[in-house]
Design a protein around this motif. Structure first.
Motif, mmCIF file in Angstrom:
data_model
loop_
_atom_site.group_PDB
_atom_site.id
_atom_site.type_symbol
_atom_site.label_atom_id
_atom_site.label_comp_id
_atom_site.label_asym_id
_atom_site.label_seq_id
_atom_site.Cartn_x
_atom_site.Cartn_y
_atom_site.Cartn_z
ATOM 1 N N UNK A 82 0.856 -1.181 0.000
ATOM 2 C CA UNK A 82 0.000 0.000 0.000
ATOM 3 C C UNK A 82 0.898 1.239 0.000
ATOM 4 N N UNK A 83 1.096 1.866 -1.166
ATOM 5 C CA UNK A 83 2.007 3.007 -1.263
ATOM 6 C C UNK A 83 1.666 4.157 -0.315
ATOM 7 N N UNK A 84 0.376 4.392 -0.068
ATOM 8 C CA UNK A 84 -0.005 5.533 0.781
ATOM 9 C C UNK A 84 0.443 5.345 2.236
ATOM 10 N N UNK A 85 0.863 4.145 2.602
ATOM 11 C CA UNK A 85 1.343 3.888 3.966
ATOM 12 C C UNK A 85 2.867 3.930 4.061
ATOM 13 N N UNK A 86 3.497 4.312 2.960
ATOM 14 C CA UNK A 86 4.954 4.432 2.900
ATOM 15 C C UNK A 86 5.324 5.874 2.565
ATOM 16 N N UNK A 87 6.557 6.237 2.817
ATOM 17 C CA UNK A 87 7.007 7.589 2.471
ATOM 18 C C UNK A 87 7.261 7.688 0.970
ATOM 19 N N UNK A 88 7.348 8.918 0.490
ATOM 20 C CA UNK A 88 7.655 9.137 -0.927
ATOM 21 C C UNK A 88 8.996 8.509 -1.291
ATOM 22 N N UNK A 89 9.984 8.643 -0.388
ATOM 23 C CA UNK A 89 11.307 8.057 -0.653
ATOM 24 C C UNK A 89 11.232 6.540 -0.778
ATOM 25 N N UNK A 90 10.458 5.912 0.093
ATOM 26 C CA UNK A 90 10.313 4.449 0.033
ATOM 27 C C UNK A 90 9.653 4.035 -1.272
ATOM 28 N N UNK A 91 8.599 4.729 -1.653
ATOM 29 C CA UNK A 91 7.915 4.408 -2.908
ATOM 30 C C UNK A 91 8.836 4.616 -4.102
#
Length: 159
Positions: A82-91
């Protein structure tokens, strides 16, 4: 279970003690684990959406990779996350690099909720299969469903 059942049990025990499968595999690989992206063709199932606590398949991204020590394949892994539960850097790392999933999201301090461990038939070439939900430490939110298929190369230290 594989012909070397003791080695499979030892791998299973090591994986159960650590949230990052990549870190466990790295312990027995003398060079950095190499990640190869594999094709992704399927949408997340209803069970995947339920386990990730989302309702829309568009909220989930899929990543399919093989982890290698040199040229020896160790595992094949599917991550629905779930991308929205990760930071922009992680994504960004997950979308544009071959960084292992666990390493990319390590700052979430995730823990692993094990769902199932299986010992497939030897004919599959898979010695151990784990299914787990990775949960963010701050709020226990599910960030990923992972299915990891471990191959014979994962059973012994690699040069």
């Amino acid at each position: 279970m594989s012909p070397d059942g003791a080695a499979v049990r030892a791998l299973k025990d090591r994986l159960e003690r650590h949230p990052s499968a990549t870190a466990v595999l790295q312990e027995h690989c003398s060079v950095p684990i190499h990640v190869v992206r594999l094709p992704v063709g399927e949408q997340p199932s209803q069970e995947t959406l339920r386990l990730l606590e989302v309702s829309d398949p568009r909220q989930v991204r899929t990543r399919h990779v093989q982890l290698l020590c040199g040229d020896i394949p160790l595992s094949d892994a599917w991550n629905w996350y779930v991308p929205e539960r990760l930071t922009d850097d992680m994504n960004h790392l997950l979308e544009t690099t071959d960084t292992p999933f666990g390493k990319a999201v390590s700052k979430t301090n995730f823990h692993r909720q094990r769902l199932e461990t299986r010992f497939p038939n030897n004919a599959t070439g898979i010695v151990l299969e784990n299914r787990a939900v990775l949960r963010r430490a701050s709020d226990n939110a599910p960030i990923s469903l992972v299915v990891e298929d471990y191959l014979p190369g994962a059973l012994k230290p690699q040069p």
